[in-house]
Design an enzyme around this catalytic site. Structure first.
Site, PDB file in Angstrom:
ATOM      1  N   GLY A 191      37.364-105.235  70.887  1.00 58.82           N
ATOM      2  CA  GLY A 191      37.999-106.085  71.900  1.00 58.82           C
ATOM      3  C   GLY A 191      39.262-106.863  71.325  1.00 58.82           C
ATOM      4  O   GLY A 191      40.010-106.028  70.309  1.00 58.82           O
ATOM      5  N   GLN A 192      39.830-107.516  72.191  1.00 60.14           N
ATOM      6  CA  GLN A 192      41.205-107.854  71.968  1.00 60.14           C
ATOM      7  C   GLN A 192      41.513-108.470  70.809  1.00 60.14           C
ATOM      8  O   GLN A 192      42.570-107.948  69.979  1.00 60.14           O
ATOM      9  CB  GLN A 192      41.803-108.881  73.120  1.00 60.14           C
ATOM     10  CG  GLN A 192      43.239-109.162  72.939  1.00 60.14           C
ATOM     11  CD  GLN A 192      43.569-110.454  73.691  1.00 60.14           C
ATOM     12  OE1 GLN A 192      42.805-111.313  74.158  1.00 60.14           O
ATOM     13  NE2 GLN A 192      44.947-110.833  73.848  1.00 60.14           N
ATOM     14  N   LYS A 221      29.748-121.459  74.913  1.00 64.39           N
ATOM     15  CA  LYS A 221      30.449-122.002  73.558  1.00 64.39           C
ATOM     16  C   LYS A 221      29.955-123.282  73.144  1.00 64.39           C
ATOM     17  O   LYS A 221      29.910-123.417  71.850  1.00 64.39           O
ATOM     18  CB  LYS A 221      32.088-122.173  74.124  1.00 64.39           C
ATOM     19  CG  LYS A 221      32.650-120.743  74.209  1.00 64.39           C
ATOM     20  CD  LYS A 221      32.545-119.768  73.054  1.00 64.39           C
ATOM     21  CE  LYS A 221      33.212-118.459  73.471  1.00 64.39           C
ATOM     22  NZ  LYS A 221      33.015-117.383  72.428  1.00 64.39           N
ATOM     23  N   TYR A 242      30.729-119.412  80.736  1.00 66.93           N
ATOM     24  CA  TYR A 242      31.282-119.113  79.369  1.00 66.93           C
ATOM     25  C   TYR A 242      31.333-120.283  78.436  1.00 66.93           C
ATOM     26  O   TYR A 242      30.948-120.198  77.056  1.00 66.93           O
ATOM     27  CB  TYR A 242      32.662-118.447  79.466  1.00 66.93           C
ATOM     28  CG  TYR A 242      33.624-117.851  78.514  1.00 66.93           C
ATOM     29  CD1 TYR A 242      33.087-116.989  77.605  1.00 66.93           C
ATOM     30  CD2 TYR A 242      34.681-118.753  78.008  1.00 66.93           C
ATOM     31  CE1 TYR A 242      33.750-116.392  76.706  1.00 66.93           C
ATOM     32  CE2 TYR A 242      35.374-118.300  77.073  1.00 66.93           C
ATOM     33  CZ  TYR A 242      35.097-117.192  76.214  1.00 66.93           C
ATOM     34  OH  TYR A 242      35.729-116.507  75.188  1.00 66.93           O
ATOM     35  N   ASP A 276      30.795-101.999  67.714  1.00 67.08           N
ATOM     36  CA  ASP A 276      30.844-102.622  69.362  1.00 67.08           C
ATOM     37  C   ASP A 276      29.890-101.637  69.937  1.00 67.08           C
ATOM     38  O   ASP A 276      29.324-100.941  69.517  1.00 67.08           O
ATOM     39  CB  ASP A 276      32.376-101.868  69.681  1.00 67.08           C
ATOM     40  CG  ASP A 276      32.772-102.690  70.873  1.00 67.08           C
ATOM     41  OD1 ASP A 276      33.630-103.606  70.581  1.00 67.08           O
ATOM     42  OD2 ASP A 276      32.465-102.175  71.942  1.00 67.08           O
ATOM     43  N   GLY A 321      31.665-106.565  68.227  1.00 66.89           N
ATOM     44  CA  GLY A 321      32.719-106.557  69.230  1.00 66.89           C
ATOM     45  C   GLY A 321      33.888-106.083  68.718  1.00 66.89           C
ATOM     46  O   GLY A 321      35.139-106.746  69.104  1.00 66.89           O
TER      47      GLY A 321
HETATM   48  N1  SER Z   1      40.836-116.523  76.765  1.00 66.57           N
HETATM   49  C1  SER Z   1      39.535-116.764  77.197  1.00 66.57           C
HETATM   50  C2  SER Z   1      39.261-116.438  78.495  1.00 66.57           C
HETATM   51  O1  SER Z   1      40.393-116.579  79.333  1.00 66.57           O
HETATM   52  C3  SER Z   1      39.208-118.031  76.743  1.00 66.57           C
HETATM   53  O2  SER Z   1      38.553-118.170  75.671  1.00 66.57           O
HETATM   54  O3  SER Z   1      38.263-116.160  78.988  1.00 66.57           O
END
Ligand code: SER
Length: 319
Positions: free
Chosen positions: A13-14, A146, A142, A36, A10
């Protein structure tokens, strides 16, 4: 000095774009393999790059066997808002992808970094100065991923002696690469809109406080955690990791202090419910005491660095 061979997933990504650049500066470009699921011209231009889908176990294993990483930063994942729209894909990438990486790191004895998030917490978690260990009842896919990931990491550490390290990132603010699909993205978008048109329509309400951090702090903290002596690390799950908290209204005022004509209005969407289930602020005393974490960027510093960086980036793109 021990020779490192570092693999990132990844990497486009940011976080990955900036972490890859920093790791290449530190360890040399050929020591860092960026991967990626999409081609990244920026990453390809600066060092080794390969396409990798982290849900493809055979490809992952072949890459580990060939590159033999000593450290892995497994960043590939879908963010919170996208995960709500595509729950099965989110689980496949965010959780099943992690399981494949954990197994490969076990086999190849690589140290693993895996990002957890403030999204691990849920509606019944104490919202103010959320402690490291508390009620953890995430209500988003999400966040459930986690929590599951944190437990899998702790399991591999206990059962197989895997050296796996993790941070519960807050919203990350940067201009090099867009976050995309997150709930905290407004704190990045706002700067691009401010510079381009002087106004912003925010999808979170004015008083929605969330934990945030400037990317330079996040990258430095990540490297400090990865370099910390293993014996210093007593916390088995992702570390609470904090810098500052603010609301959209507070961020707008901080921008107005440096750009007086800036105006913001509000049009809430489904991300408000996600934000409402997350902490407003984080108590990160374990990170501070166990490996010396300390942030540097406050809100005025973030605003001036972002306004300047975004202006430079947009000017360069326009040339
Ligand atoms: N910054 C992430 C999101 O907004 C949270 O880990 O999904």
């Amino acid at each position: 000095m021990k020779t490192h061979k570092i693999l990132l997933t990844g990497a486009g990504g940011q976080i990955g774009i900036e972490l890859t650049a920093r790791l290449r500066e530190k360890y040399g470009r050929d020591a860092v393999l960026a991967t990626d699921v999409q081609v990244s011209p920026v990453l390809e231009a600066d060092g080794p790059f390969e396409l990798l889908n982290v849900t493809d176990g055979a490809a992952l294993e072949a890459l580990f066997a060939r590159f033999k990483p000593t450290q892995v930063y497994h960043l590939a994942s879908l963010l919170s808002a996208t995960s709500e729209r595509k729950p099965q894909l989110a689980w496949e990438v965010n959780v099943n992808g992690l399981l494949l990486v954990l197994e490969a790191c076990k086999v190849h004895r690589a140290r693993l970094f895996w990002p957890s998030s403030i999204a691990v917490f849920g509606p019944n978690t104490p919202r103010i100065m959320t402690p490291q260990r508390t009620v953890i009842d995430p209500s988003t896919i999400y966040g459930i991923g986690k929590l599951t990931g944190e437990r899998w990491c702790a399991y591999y550490k206990a059962k197989h002696g895997l050296d796996v390290r993790s941070l519960r990132y807050p919203g990350l603010i940067s201009y090099a690469a867009f976050p995309g699909g997150g709930t905290t993205d407004y704190a990045v978008d706002i700067f691009f809109q401010a510079v381009q048109q002087g106004t912003y329509t925010c999808y979170l309400g004015p008083d929605t406080a969330l934990p945030m951090m400037y990317m330079d702090d996040a990258i430095r903290g990540t490297l400090e955690l990865m370099e910390a002596p293993v014996d210093a690390l007593k916390t088995e799950e992702g570390y609470n990791f904090a810098a500052l908290s603010f609301t959209p209204a507070e961020l707008a005022r901080a921008i107005q202090a440096q750009m007086p004509g800036f105006a913001m209005d509000y049009r809430l969407d489904e991300r408000q419910a996600i934000a409402d289930s997350w902490p407003a602020s984080i108590d990160d005393r374990e990170a501070r005491s166990e490996w010396g974490w300390k942030p540097k960027f406050d809100l005025p510093a973030i605003v001036s660095t972002m306004l300047e960086g975004v202006s430079r980036k947009l000017a360069a793109e326009a040339r």
